[in-house]
Design a protein around this motif. Structure first.
Motif, PDB file in Angstrom:
ATOM      1  N   ASP A 173       0.773  -1.150   0.094  1.00  0.00           N
ATOM      2  CA  ASP A 173      -0.019   0.164  -0.034  1.00  0.00           C
ATOM      3  C   ASP A 173       0.973   1.344   0.055  1.00  0.00           C
ATOM      4  OD1 ASP A 173      -1.685   2.063   0.496  1.00  0.00           O
ATOM      5  OD2 ASP A 173      -3.014   0.965   1.668  1.00  0.00           O
ATOM      6  N   ASN A 175       0.436   4.291  -0.136  1.00  0.00           N
ATOM      7  CA  ASN A 175       0.167   5.358   1.160  1.00  0.00           C
ATOM      8  C   ASN A 175       0.679   4.961   2.378  1.00  0.00           C
ATOM      9  OD1 ASN A 175      -1.066   7.478  -0.413  1.00  0.00           O
ATOM     10  ND2 ASN A 175      -3.132   6.343  -0.461  1.00  0.00           N
ATOM     11  N   LYS A 176       0.533   3.932   2.785  1.00  0.00           N
ATOM     12  CA  LYS A 176       1.012   3.506   4.179  1.00  0.00           C
ATOM     13  C   LYS A 176       2.710   3.535   4.156  1.00  0.00           C
ATOM     14  CE  LYS A 176      -3.062   1.173   5.601  1.00  0.00           C
ATOM     15  NZ  LYS A 176      -3.816   2.193   4.722  1.00  0.00           N
ATOM     16  N   LEU A 179       3.444   7.064   4.341  1.00  0.00           N
ATOM     17  CA  LEU A 179       3.055   7.660   5.771  1.00  0.00           C
ATOM     18  C   LEU A 179       4.376   7.210   6.375  1.00  0.00           C
ATOM     19  CD1 LEU A 179       0.747   8.394   8.016  1.00  0.00           C
ATOM     20  CD2 LEU A 179       0.841   6.020   8.541  1.00  0.00           C
ATOM     21  N   SER A 182       7.388   9.498   5.438  1.00  0.00           N
ATOM     22  CA  SER A 182       7.235  10.996   5.954  1.00  0.00           C
ATOM     23  C   SER A 182       7.592  11.278   7.367  1.00  0.00           C
ATOM     24  CB  SER A 182       5.747  11.362   5.869  1.00  0.00           C
ATOM     25  OG  SER A 182       5.005  10.847   6.853  1.00  0.00           O
ATOM     26  N   TYR A 183       7.495   9.762   8.173  1.00  0.00           N
ATOM     27  CA  TYR A 183       8.118  10.178   9.564  1.00  0.00           C
ATOM     28  C   TYR A 183       9.699   9.809   9.689  1.00  0.00           C
ATOM     29  CZ  TYR A 183       3.304  10.851  10.943  1.00  0.00           C
ATOM     30  OH  TYR A 183       2.241  11.453  10.956  1.00  0.00           O
TER      31      TYR A 183
ATOM     32  N   LEU B  79       1.915  15.478   7.487  1.00  0.00           N
ATOM     33  CA  LEU B  79       1.145  15.246   6.337  1.00  0.00           C
ATOM     34  C   LEU B  79      -0.121  14.513   6.793  1.00  0.00           C
ATOM     35  CD1 LEU B  79       1.398  15.533   3.067  1.00  0.00           C
ATOM     36  CD2 LEU B  79       2.655  13.453   3.392  1.00  0.00           C
ATOM     37  N   PHE B  81      -3.191  12.529   4.846  1.00  0.00           N
ATOM     38  CA  PHE B  81      -3.222  11.990   3.384  1.00  0.00           C
ATOM     39  C   PHE B  81      -4.933  11.964   2.920  1.00  0.00           C
ATOM     40  CE2 PHE B  81       0.592  10.218   5.035  1.00  0.00           C
ATOM     41  CZ  PHE B  81       1.458  10.184   3.914  1.00  0.00           C
ATOM     42  N   GLN B  82      -5.234  11.610   1.834  1.00  0.00           N
ATOM     43  CA  GLN B  82      -6.276  11.463   1.285  1.00  0.00           C
ATOM     44  C   GLN B  82      -6.825  10.347   1.910  1.00  0.00           C
ATOM     45  OE1 GLN B  82      -6.280  10.942  -2.836  1.00  0.00           O
ATOM     46  NE2 GLN B  82      -5.274  12.636  -3.330  1.00  0.00           N
ATOM     47  N   ASN B  85      -5.661   6.961   5.979  1.00  0.00           N
ATOM     48  CA  ASN B  85      -4.563   6.156   6.161  1.00  0.00           C
ATOM     49  C   ASN B  85      -4.056   5.762   7.450  1.00  0.00           C
ATOM     50  OD1 ASN B  85      -2.199   5.177   4.636  1.00  0.00           O
ATOM     51  ND2 ASN B  85      -1.094   7.173   4.400  1.00  0.00           N
ATOM     52  N   LEU B  86      -4.901   5.409   8.352  1.00  0.00           N
ATOM     53  CA  LEU B  86      -4.566   4.470   9.503  1.00  0.00           C
ATOM     54  C   LEU B  86      -3.894   2.987   9.336  1.00  0.00           C
ATOM     55  CD1 LEU B  86      -7.494   5.844  11.492  1.00  0.00           C
ATOM     56  CD2 LEU B  86      -5.213   6.958  11.637  1.00  0.00           C
TER      57      LEU B  86
END
Lengths: 276, 257
Positions: A173, A175-176, A179, A182-183, B79, B81-82, B85-86
Motif C-alpha cells: 500500500d 500510502n502506508k 506515511l 514521511s516520519y 502530512l 493523506f487522502q 491512512n490509519l
C-alpha cells in the motif's frame, strides 16, 4: 441477549478483508441454541451410524461401529501413542524448517520482482508436485530414520507457506509506506512496521495450508517408509484387518487436522482480526 | 517590504517519463496562514504537495522551509493523506503513537490527550480503525499529524471521501484547530467552498503541467460564520475561481477540436 455476539462483530465503515474470511465464518460466536443443535446433530449422526451398522449387520472388517472404534482406541492407545509421538516430531520439525525458509524466501524474493518472475514456475512445480513421490528416493539417500520424512514434510509445507506469504508481502500500500517514510522510517522499520503486519493474514493462511499438507505428507511418508509413525500404523492395522484400531488412527489424524485449523484460526483472530 | 515566507516553492518541475506533472510552479505560504490549492483533476496538486513534504524530489526547482531547502521528509512538516491512512492492525492510540515509535521519541501524552479531546475522540483510544466512521478516522489521522507539533501541516484532499455534512464539520474543526495552534496549513481540495471557508489564500493551478494560474486573497475574519460565507464577496470569489477552472477545461476542449 442472544444477539450480543452479532452486535460485537458489527463494523462501522472500514473495509472488509478477504484473507481469513473463510476462517472466521466458522465458530464466530454461538448461541446456546446453536451449541445444542450441534451436539444433537453429532448424537444423531454417530448414533445413527452405530444403529445402522448393527441393523444391517455390517461386518467389522468392512466398517466397525463407532463404539468399537472408541473401545479399540482407548484399549490400544498405549500402543499407538509412541507412533503419534514419532509423527508429531516429523510434522513439527519438517513444518518448522519448511515454514521458516518459506517465509524468509517470500519476504526476500518479493523485494525483487524481476527475480520473482523467474523463480515463480519452480515454486509452482514445488507446490503442485506431491512431495510424497520423493519419499522412496529420500529413503534411498537417507535411510529409514526421521530424515527423509522431515525433508518430505518441509518440501511439502515450505512452498505452500512461501507462495501465500509472497502474496501477502506483495500487497504494497503505497500510502502506508509513504506515511512511514514521511516520519523518516528506515527500510527495516518499513518492513517490520508496515510490510510484515500487512502480510500477516496471508502468512497465517499459508501456515495453515502448509501444516495440513505437512500432516498429509508425514502420514504418507510413514506408509511408504515403514517402521514407525501413524502412517505405518494404518498399513499395519489394515494388513492385520484390525479395523477398529485402523479407524482409531484415522480419528486421531482427523483430530490433528482440526487442531491445526483451530490453532491458526485462533492466532488469526488474535493477530489478524483487523482484516477478517 | 518583503512579506514573511514560511514555505516557498520555487520553479518546481516534475517529470514522469515523457509527461510533465508540474512545470515552473512557484508559490509562497506565509507563516501561520492557510493556503488552499485548487485546480482541475490531474493538475499535479498531489505531486506538488508530496514534493513540499519531501516525500519525493523535484526534477527542477526547489522547496524552501524557513529559507532552507527540503531534501527529504522533515520533522517540522506534518502530512494528512487522502483517506485517513490509519494502520488497520493498530488501535487508534497505537496509530497516533506510530510516528513516535518510528522516531524513537517519547510521546507527549498530555498534548495527545488534549488533541483527542479537541477532535472528540476521547474514549476511542482502544478502538480499531474499522470500528470508526470515515470522519472519525480522518480526525484520528489529524491528531496523528499534529501530535508531533509540526509547524507546517500539509493536507492532501483530506475530506474528499466524506459526505457533505461531515465535511463541513471537519472544516470547522480545522478552523478551530488553526485558531488554537496557528499552524501553517497547505490544503489541497476539489471544493471551492471548502477552500474559501478555510483559506487566507487560494491558489488555482492550471491543468497538467501544473502551474499557478491565479491566487486570490480571502481576507475574511475568523471564525467564518454562515453569514460571511453566504456574502457577496464569497460569491464573487467563487465565480472567479470557477471561471478560472472551467475556462481552462473549455479552452482545452476547444484546442482538441
Amino acid at each position: 441477549m442472544t444477539d450480543t455476539a452479532t452486535r460485537d462483530s458489527e463494523v462501522v465503515g472500514g473495509r472488509v478483508g478477504k484473507g481469513l474470511q473463510s476462517l472466521s465464518s466458522f465458530s464466530s460466536g454461538q448461541t446456546k441454541l446453536e451449541i445444542l443443535a450441534i451436539i444433537a446433530t453429532a448424537v444423531v449422526v454417530i448414533g445413527g451410524m452405530e444403529l445402522a451398522l448393527l441393523w444391517f449387520e455390517v461386518p467389522q472388517y468392512v466398517l466397525p461401529r463407532p463404539s468399537e472404534i472408541v473401545v479399540a482406541l482407548v484399549g490400544d492407545f498405549h500402543l499407538i501413542l509412541p507412533h503419534l509421538g514419532h509423527t508429531l516430531v516429523v510434522l513439527f520439525s519438517g513444518f518448522a524448517i519448511g515454514a521458516g525458509i518459506g517465509i524468509v524466501l517470500a519476504a526476500v524474493i518479493t523485494q525483487f520482482p524481476f527475480a520473482e518472475k523467474i523463480i515463480a514456475p519452480y515454486i509452482l512445480i514445488l507446490v503442485t508436485t506431491p512431495m510424497l513421490a520423493l519419499v522412496p528416493l529420500l529413503i534411498l539417500r537417507f535411510g529409514f530414520g526421521y530424515e527423509p520424512r522431515i525433508i518430505a514434510v518441509a518440501l511439502a509445507s515450505g512452498p505452500m507457506v512461501m507462495i501465500n506469504s509472497a502474496t501477502g508481502f506483495r500487497r504494497v500500500d503505497a500510502n502506508k509506506i509513504a506515511l512511514a517514510r514521511s516520519y523518516g522510517a528506515s527500510t527495516l522499520q518499513i518492513f517490520w512496521k508496515i510490510r510484515a503486519p500487512m502480510a500477516l493474514p496471508m502468512i497465517l493462511v499459508g501456515l495453515m495450508i502448509g501444516a495440513i499438507f505437512g500432516l498429509l505428507t508425514a502420514v504418507g511418508a510413514g506408509m511408504v517408509g515403514g517402521g514407525f509413525g501413524l502412517g505405518n500404523r494404518l498399513t499395519t492395522y489394515s494388513s492385520m484387518i484390525q479395523m477398529p484400531q485402523f479407524f482409531g488412527v484415522v480419528l486421531i489424524l482427523s483430530i490433528l487436522g482440526i487442531l491445526i485449523y483451530v490453532t491458526f484460526y485462533l492466532i488469526g483472530k488474535k493477530w489478524a482480526s483487523w482484516e477478517a | 517590504m518583503a512579506a514573511e515566507v514560511k514555505l516557498a516553492v520555487r520553479g518546481a518541475g516534475k517529470r514522469y517519463g515523457e509527461m510533465d506533472a508540474l512545470k515552473d510552479c512557484s508559490l509562497d505560504v506565509a507563516p501561520n496562514s492557510i493556503v488552499s490549492i485548487v485546480g482541475p483533476s490531474g493538475c499535479g496538486k498531489t505531486t506538488l504537495l508530496w514534493s513540499m513534504s519531501g516525500l519525493h524530489g523535484l526534477t527542477s526547482g526547489e522547496v524552501l522551509l524557513d529559507g532552507r531547502r527540503i531534501t527529504g521528509p522533515h520533522p517540522d512538516i506534518g502530512l494528512v493523506f487522502q483517506e485517513a491512512n490509519l494502520l488497520p492492525w493498530r488501535n487508534l492510540m497505537d496509530n497516533i503513537l506510530f510516528p513516535f515509535e518510528v522516531k524513537h521519541q517519547k510521546p507527549d501524552h498530555g498534548w495527545i490527550a488534549h488533541l483527542l479531546e479537541r477532535v472528540g475522540l476521547t474514549g476511542f483510544e482502544k478502538n480499531f480503525p474499522n470500528e470508526l466512521s470515515g470522519g472519525m478516522q480522518q480526525r484520528a489521522s489529524i491528531v496523528r499529524a499534529l501530535s508531533l507539533r509540526p509547524s507546517v501541516l500539509l493536507m492532501d484532499e483530506p475530506f474528499g471521501a466524506l459526505d457533505a455534512f461531515t465535511r463541513e464539520e471537519m472544516n470547522q474543526l480545522v478552523e478551530e484547530i488553526w485558531m488554537e495552534t496557528h499552524t501553517t496549513i497547505v490544503f489541497i481540495t476539489h471544493s471551492i467552498e471548502e477552500a474559501l471557508f478555510l483559506s487566507d489564500k487560494v491558489v488555482v493551478l492550471t491543468p497538467r503541467p501544473g502551474r499557478v494560474l491565479n491566487t486570490y486573497e480571502v481576507p475574511f475574519e475568523r471564525p467564518r460564520t454562515m453569514e460571511i460565507m453566504a456574502g457577496k464577496e464569497v460569491y464573487d470569489l467563487t465565480y472567479r475561481i470557477k471561471a478560472d477552472i472551467y475556462g481552462q477545461s473549455r479552452m482545452q476542449a476547444r484546442a482538441a477540436e
